[in-house]
Each structure stands twice: as C-alpha cells, then as structure tokens.
Design a protein around this motif. Structure first.
Motif, short mmCIF file in Angstrom:
data_model
loop_
_atom_site.label_atom_id
_atom_site.label_comp_id
_atom_site.label_asym_id
_atom_site.label_seq_id
_atom_site.Cartn_x
_atom_site.Cartn_y
_atom_site.Cartn_z
N LYS A 23 -4.67 58.67 61.03
CA LYS A 23 -3.75 59.05 61.89
C LYS A 23 -3.92 58.54 63.07
CE LYS A 23 -1.82 63.11 59.35
NZ LYS A 23 -1.54 64.58 59.30
N LEU A 24 -2.72 58.01 63.71
CA LEU A 24 -2.85 57.74 65.15
C LEU A 24 -3.08 58.67 66.06
CD1 LEU A 24 0.14 54.89 65.51
CD2 LEU A 24 -2.12 54.44 65.63
N ALA A 25 -4.01 58.39 67.17
CA ALA A 25 -4.24 59.78 67.96
C ALA A 25 -4.17 59.33 69.33
CB ALA A 25 -5.74 59.96 67.62
N PRO A 26 -3.52 60.32 70.21
CA PRO A 26 -3.56 60.20 71.79
C PRO A 26 -4.79 60.20 72.37
CG PRO A 26 -2.93 62.30 71.12
CD PRO A 26 -3.29 61.68 69.96
N GLY A 27 -4.91 59.61 73.58
CA GLY A 27 -6.20 59.78 74.45
C GLY A 27 -6.81 61.12 74.57
N GLY A 28 -6.14 61.80 74.50
CA GLY A 28 -6.72 63.39 74.79
C GLY A 28 -7.28 64.11 73.49
N LYS A 29 -7.12 63.33 72.27
CA LYS A 29 -7.63 63.57 71.08
C LYS A 29 -9.27 64.03 71.10
CE LYS A 29 -7.50 64.50 66.58
NZ LYS A 29 -7.04 65.48 65.76
N ARG A 30 -9.68 65.18 70.81
CA ARG A 30 -11.26 65.17 70.63
C ARG A 30 -11.85 64.63 69.27
NH1 ARG A 30 -13.45 67.21 74.68
NH2 ARG A 30 -12.37 68.35 76.22
N ILE A 31 -12.92 63.94 69.65
CA ILE A 31 -13.56 63.57 68.21
C ILE A 31 -14.72 64.14 68.17
CG2 ILE A 31 -11.90 61.49 67.84
CD1 ILE A 31 -14.01 59.64 69.50
N SER A 32 -15.26 64.06 66.68
CA SER A 32 -16.51 64.64 66.55
C SER A 32 -17.36 63.58 65.52
CB SER A 32 -16.49 65.84 65.77
OG SER A 32 -15.86 65.74 64.46
N PRO A 33 -18.52 63.70 65.41
CA PRO A 33 -19.16 62.77 64.44
C PRO A 33 -18.73 62.83 62.89
CG PRO A 33 -20.88 64.19 65.63
CD PRO A 33 -19.40 64.84 65.86
#
Lengths: 313, 62
Positions: free
Chosen positions: B39-49
């Motif tokens: 899904k498209l994600a905004p700049g503030g979206k947290r990402i994990s491994p």
C-alpha cells in the motif's frame, strides 16, 4: 531534506494516510487524495473553459502516466458533459521504449472504448527518431522530437475534425518550461504558452488544452497507482540528454528544500501570462501566418521548422 | 535494522519512517512513492524489519 508531514493520518478524516503532499503540508488518505485530485483537474478544465458541450477532443496519448491519467479523467468527464473522445499516439521509433508505452495506450483505449489512431514518424517522414538522431546527435533530441510530434498531432487532429487537442502537460512540466525559457532568454515563447493555446490564431491550428496544468507529476503517478491504472514507469532514453532534465533535477532539489516551489513558479507565470500573451499578439498581430512552401502547414517563415529540419537531415 | 527495498538489503536506523528511509537512500521524496506491504505510504509511516517496502521512482522525462 525538508521534513515530510509528521503525521501518518489523513488531514481530513484521521484515517491512515496514503500519501504526503509536502506542497500542501498535508497527508491524505486514498479516498480524500483521489477526491482532491479529480476536483482539481475538473476545476482547471472549468476555469480555463477547456471543454464545451458537443466538442470532439483528440487526446494526445503517449501511454505514459500523464496522458493515461488524463484520458481516464476526460473519459469520466464525458459521462456528464457530452464530448467525443479519440486518442492519437505518435510512434517516434524509439527502440525498446515506445513499443512498451504503445502497448499501454492500446490497452487503455480498448478498455475505455476510445478510438485510437497510431501515427509513426517512419510512415510520415520516412525515418524514425533513432535514425534521425544518429545523424543529428542526441543533444537536441527533445527539440527535434517535439517539433515533429506537434506537427503530426496538429495535422491529424485537424484531419480527424477535432475541435481541440488535449495534452498531458503537468505542473512540473509547466514550471520546467517557464524556467527553461527564462534561462534561455526566450520570453516570447512564454507568451504562446499556457493552459490553453491560442495566442496566435489560424484556421489550421487546433487549440491545445492542458487539463493537468495545475497537477504535480508525483500526484499523477500516485493517482494512477491508487486507481489501478497499470502504467509503465519508464523513461525515454533520450530524456537524460535534454536541458529539461537538468532543469527538472534542479527544481526537484529546490522543491525538496522549499516545498511548493514548482507550483509557485506556475502561479507566478499565470499571474503574468496575460501581459505576455498581449505582447505576442501585439508583435505577431502585424505579421501574417504563412503557409509552408513545402508542406502547406501554418508557419511564420517561408519554410516551416519541420521541413527545414528534415531537409538538413 | 536491515530492510529489503526492491529486492536489495538496506541498513537503516531502527524505528525509522518512510521519510528516514528515503533520506538514508539519498532519494528525493519529490521523485518517489513508497509502498509498504503493498500500500502507498506517507512519509511519517513507521516501518519495521517485517515490512515489505517498495520504493518507486515516478518522475521521468519523456
């Protein structure tokens, strides 16, 4: 790097956001982004009176994201405003590039039931862009290609009795064009440029409209992805040689640091456009639009730039 | 942490966001869109491994 909007929630509804729009300092969810996108394109078309009931519109369809999204938008508009659409795709003859986007153009037209006319440089001029550039060199590839494409689009749109030609220029293209003309000290070109052509009128010129004039390129890509429009994200192999590429990178760097720079350039241009157009009309009003001695198309000299270019190649 | 971007392993700080990732990759957010788990994600979206991340360059000439 300029900070992206800190929140990952939609500015309008608080649901998870799908995109950060730095130029608006907002994050939006998919639903609010597509709503905003569509209303902006429709507003642009309305504000500049681009479309009128009963008109036949030739859509310049390269098969890239901008023209495909524009085709979808115009197709949507045609459900409430009776306009007739058909598409024209120009096959310049760029090995390994155009065949892929041509495939997309054909697929989208088939899906939307929009008639498509494919016109090739090879058939019309007896040479492909690739073969032409072998002799001319790649440095001015975009200038040559642009002259040839504009010529064919105007000629065939007229032949097919179109009232207007819709071009997928986005606001990034506009900001680049403004800067390029300033950097080259060619202000008169800007007087002939705008969301709607027509500073110089002639019965053989078909009016060009640009419904994406105020829409950023990145938004168009996001809209295509969200709407499931399958786009080829590929670059013309000649683009990297162009002056436009330098200006594109320069403006994107400025945009990263100072968000909304590109739209501010577009707005500044629009604020001065009338003055520039009047300047062109004053100067050009005294000159007559001639017919090219070689091909019969409208031009300002005895022989048009396309015929001059082809004669020298 | 290590994250996979378009099939490539990239090392970034833990608890990073999409914006941090683009910064680490030296990519201009103006020229890219990022998908997290499809899904498209905004700049503030947290990402994990655990996330599958796709960075798409979307600004082109031609």
């Amino acid at each position: 790097m300029a900070k992206l909007a800190a929140s990952s929630k939609c500015f309008k509804c608080g649901k998870p956001a799908a995109i950060s729009l730095n130029y608006m300092q907002q994050d939006l969810c998919q639903s609010h982004f597509t709503e905003m996108f569509e209303s902006r394109v429709k507003r642009t078309a309305r504000e500049y009176r681009m479309l009128r009931k009963g008109e036949k519109i030739a859509v310049a369809l390269s098969g890239g994201k901008d023209s495909c999204v524009m085709l979808h938008m115009l197709h949507g508009i045609s459900k409430s405003l009776p306009i007739k659409l058909f598409a024209i795709t120009i096959d310049e003859g760029i090995a390994g590039y155009r065949c892929r986007t041509l495939h997309v153009a054909k697929r989208e037209c088939r899906m939307l039931k929009v008639p498509l006319k494919v016109i090739s440089f090879h058939k019309e001029f007896g040479k492909t862009l690739d073969s032409l550039l072998k002799k001319k060199g790649v440095e001015r590839s975009c200038s040559f290609c642009g002259v040839m494409r504009r010529y064919l689009l105007n000629k065939f749109a007229r032949k097919m009795k179109a009232d207007k030609i819709a071009i997928g220029h986005n606001s990034d293209d506009v900001a680049q064009t403004v800067m390029m003309n300033l950097m080259r000290n060619e202000p008169e070109r800007l007087g002939r440029f705008g969301p709607l052509s027509g500073a110089i009128e002639d019965e053989l010129f078909i009016t060009r409209i640009k419904p994406l004039f105020l829409t950023p390129e990145r938004d168009i890509a996001a809209y295509a992805i969200m709407k499931g429009i399958e786009i080829e994200f590929s670059e013309c192999p000649y683009a990297r040689h162009a002056f436009r590429q330098y200006v594109r990178e320069m403006l994107n760097k400025a945009e990263e640091k100072y968000p909304a720079t590109k739209l501010r350039i577009v707005r500044a241009f629009l604020a001065q456009q009338k003055l520039m157009q009047d300047g062109v009309r004053m100067r050009r009003g005294k000159e007559k639009i001639l017919r090219c001695k070689s091909c019969g198309e409208p031009c300002s000299r005895e022989v048009c730039s396309l015929c001059t270019m082809l004669e020298r190649s | 942490m290590e994250i996979t971007v378009d099939g490539r392993k990239v090392r970034i700080r833990s608890a990073s966001t999409v914006a941090d990732l683009l910064g680490a990759l030296k990519l201009n957010p103006e020229e890219t869109l990022v998908k997290v788990n499809g899904k498209l994600a905004p700049g503030g979206k947290r990402i994990s491994p655990k996330d599958s991340v796709r960075v798409m360059r979307v600004i082109f000439g031609g």
